[in-house]
Motif scaffolding. Sequence first.
Motif, short mmCIF file in Angstrom:
data_model
loop_
_atom_site.label_atom_id
_atom_site.label_comp_id
_atom_site.label_asym_id
_atom_site.label_seq_id
_atom_site.Cartn_x
_atom_site.Cartn_y
_atom_site.Cartn_z
N GLY A 1 0.79 -1.22 0.00
CA GLY A 1 0.00 0.00 0.00
C GLY A 1 0.82 1.26 0.00
O GLY A 1 0.27 2.37 -0.16
N GLY A 2 2.12 1.14 0.18
CA GLY A 2 2.99 2.32 0.12
C GLY A 2 3.34 2.64 -1.31
O GLY A 2 2.72 2.14 -2.26
N ALA A 3 4.34 3.48 -1.48
CA ALA A 3 4.71 3.88 -2.84
C ALA A 3 6.20 4.15 -2.93
O ALA A 3 6.83 4.61 -1.96
CB ALA A 3 3.94 5.12 -3.26
N LEU A 4 6.76 3.83 -4.09
CA LEU A 4 8.13 4.21 -4.42
C LEU A 4 8.04 5.54 -5.16
O LEU A 4 7.50 5.61 -6.26
CB LEU A 4 8.77 3.14 -5.31
N VAL A 5 8.53 6.59 -4.52
CA VAL A 5 8.42 7.93 -5.08
C VAL A 5 9.78 8.34 -5.65
O VAL A 5 10.77 8.44 -4.92
CB VAL A 5 7.98 8.94 -4.00
N CYS A 6 9.83 8.56 -6.95
CA CYS A 6 11.07 8.94 -7.63
C CYS A 6 10.99 10.41 -8.02
O CYS A 6 9.96 10.87 -8.53
CB CYS A 6 11.28 8.08 -8.87
N ARG A 7 12.07 11.14 -7.79
CA ARG A 7 12.09 12.57 -8.09
C ARG A 7 13.37 12.92 -8.84
O ARG A 7 14.46 12.57 -8.38
CB ARG A 7 12.02 13.40 -6.81
N PRO A 8 13.26 13.63 -9.96
CA PRO A 8 14.48 14.10 -10.64
C PRO A 8 15.06 15.31 -9.90
O PRO A 8 14.32 16.10 -9.31
CB PRO A 8 13.98 14.49 -12.03
N GLY A 9 16.37 15.44 -9.91
CA GLY A 9 17.02 16.60 -9.31
C GLY A 9 17.09 17.74 -10.29
O GLY A 9 16.93 17.57 -11.51
N LEU A 10 17.34 18.94 -9.78
CA LEU A 10 17.42 20.12 -10.64
C LEU A 10 18.56 20.02 -11.64
O LEU A 10 18.49 20.60 -12.72
CB LEU A 10 17.60 21.38 -9.77
N GLY A 11 19.62 19.27 -11.27
CA GLY A 11 20.77 19.19 -12.15
C GLY A 11 20.70 18.09 -13.18
O GLY A 11 21.63 17.95 -14.00
N LEU A 12 19.63 17.29 -13.19
CA LEU A 12 19.60 16.12 -14.07
C LEU A 12 19.62 16.50 -15.55
O LEU A 12 20.29 15.85 -16.36
CB LEU A 12 18.36 15.27 -13.77
N SER A 13 18.92 17.57 -15.91
CA SER A 13 18.84 17.93 -17.33
C SER A 13 20.20 18.30 -17.92
O SER A 13 20.42 18.16 -19.13
CB SER A 13 17.87 19.10 -17.52
N ALA A 14 21.12 18.74 -17.07
CA ALA A 14 22.46 19.07 -17.57
C ALA A 14 23.23 17.83 -17.99
O ALA A 14 24.11 17.90 -18.85
CB ALA A 14 23.25 19.82 -16.49
N PHE A 15 22.89 16.69 -17.40
CA PHE A 15 23.59 15.44 -17.71
C PHE A 15 22.82 14.59 -18.71
O PHE A 15 23.42 13.82 -19.45
CB PHE A 15 23.82 14.65 -16.42
N ALA A 16 21.51 14.71 -18.70
CA ALA A 16 20.67 13.90 -19.60
C ALA A 16 19.56 14.78 -20.16
O ALA A 16 18.41 14.72 -19.71
CB ALA A 16 20.09 12.70 -18.86
N PRO A 17 19.87 15.62 -21.17
CA PRO A 17 18.84 16.50 -21.74
C PRO A 17 17.65 15.73 -22.29
O PRO A 17 16.53 16.25 -22.32
CB PRO A 17 19.60 17.23 -22.86
N GLY A 18 17.90 14.49 -22.70
CA GLY A 18 16.82 13.68 -23.26
C GLY A 18 15.99 12.96 -22.22
O GLY A 18 15.10 12.17 -22.57
#
Length: 315
Positions: A14-31
């Motif tokens: 009943g819980g959840a795995l919550v994934c969040r991108p960091g602010l810096g992710l787009s600099a390393f993976a624009p796609g």
Amino acid sequence: MAVAQGRVVGTEGGGALVCRPGLGLSAFAPGGGAEIAGWEERPLGAERSNTSSVLGDRLLLKAFRRIVEGLNPELELIAYLAEERGLHSVPALGGSAEYVGLDGTVATLAVLEELVPDAEDAYETTVAALAEWIAAPGVVALEFATEDAAALGTALAELHATLAGAGELDDLAPREAGAADLEDWRRTGEAALAAALSKLGADGPPGTELAAWAPAIRDRLATLEHPASLPRLTRIHGDLHLGRVLRTPGGFVFVDFEGDPTHPMSDRRRLASPLQDVAGLLLSLDHASTAAERRAMAAGWTPGDHAGLDTAAWR
């Protein structure tokens, strides 16, 4: 990929795995996630308290092996230092994955960070440089040989100053040490001294030397009962030594903020004196000089021979 997409995945309980991108992710993976999905993945190849994988030689995914309730300081401090304050002496945050239970329980499962480019282990590079200087035919000036230590101290001072300015966040806000803190430090120090004396015993130089120093150590610990001033406590690295530092062309980078995973999360997130980090680095530098002397001897140098670097003076 789930982190890059900010995905939330339900669990059987009943819980959840919550994934969040960091602010810096787009600099390393624009796609985004689609780009990351095509990257090669390989193990980091270093023994740590987490399972780390390198993604595309750009990002490092740390999956914690010991999962406990609470916000892991690796995520907490990297997020504050890198995202909130823009500090370049820590890796950029790529994202995170946390478990959130029905009862509100939160546990950090993984952190996605920048794979620091062109980085070398500061302990290994320090030992290698010292060993080379010891065996050098000329004289290595102390001013030159301590430049790295000075630069490392400056980087650590910047890290500590940044953490000391975290008054806007309750869990990071500095405060003045109280009587309970000082008493805890005194008791911890006395217990550590007693354990060391018991382990070393009275036979042999280490035990007899420590026994001779013990009264002076106890006197220093006793000063905590009536200090001249109360130290200011902040969040710190907490497990700092040269093995937690990367040497890069752009300067030193501090890593592995999760603390000792065998300790309770409350201890790993506790405010402390920044001097604890300083002491850890000084001890590590001392260890590095001893290791360098052994390495120089293995290469043919003998104590009593000409030494290019006076390691006692360097310490």
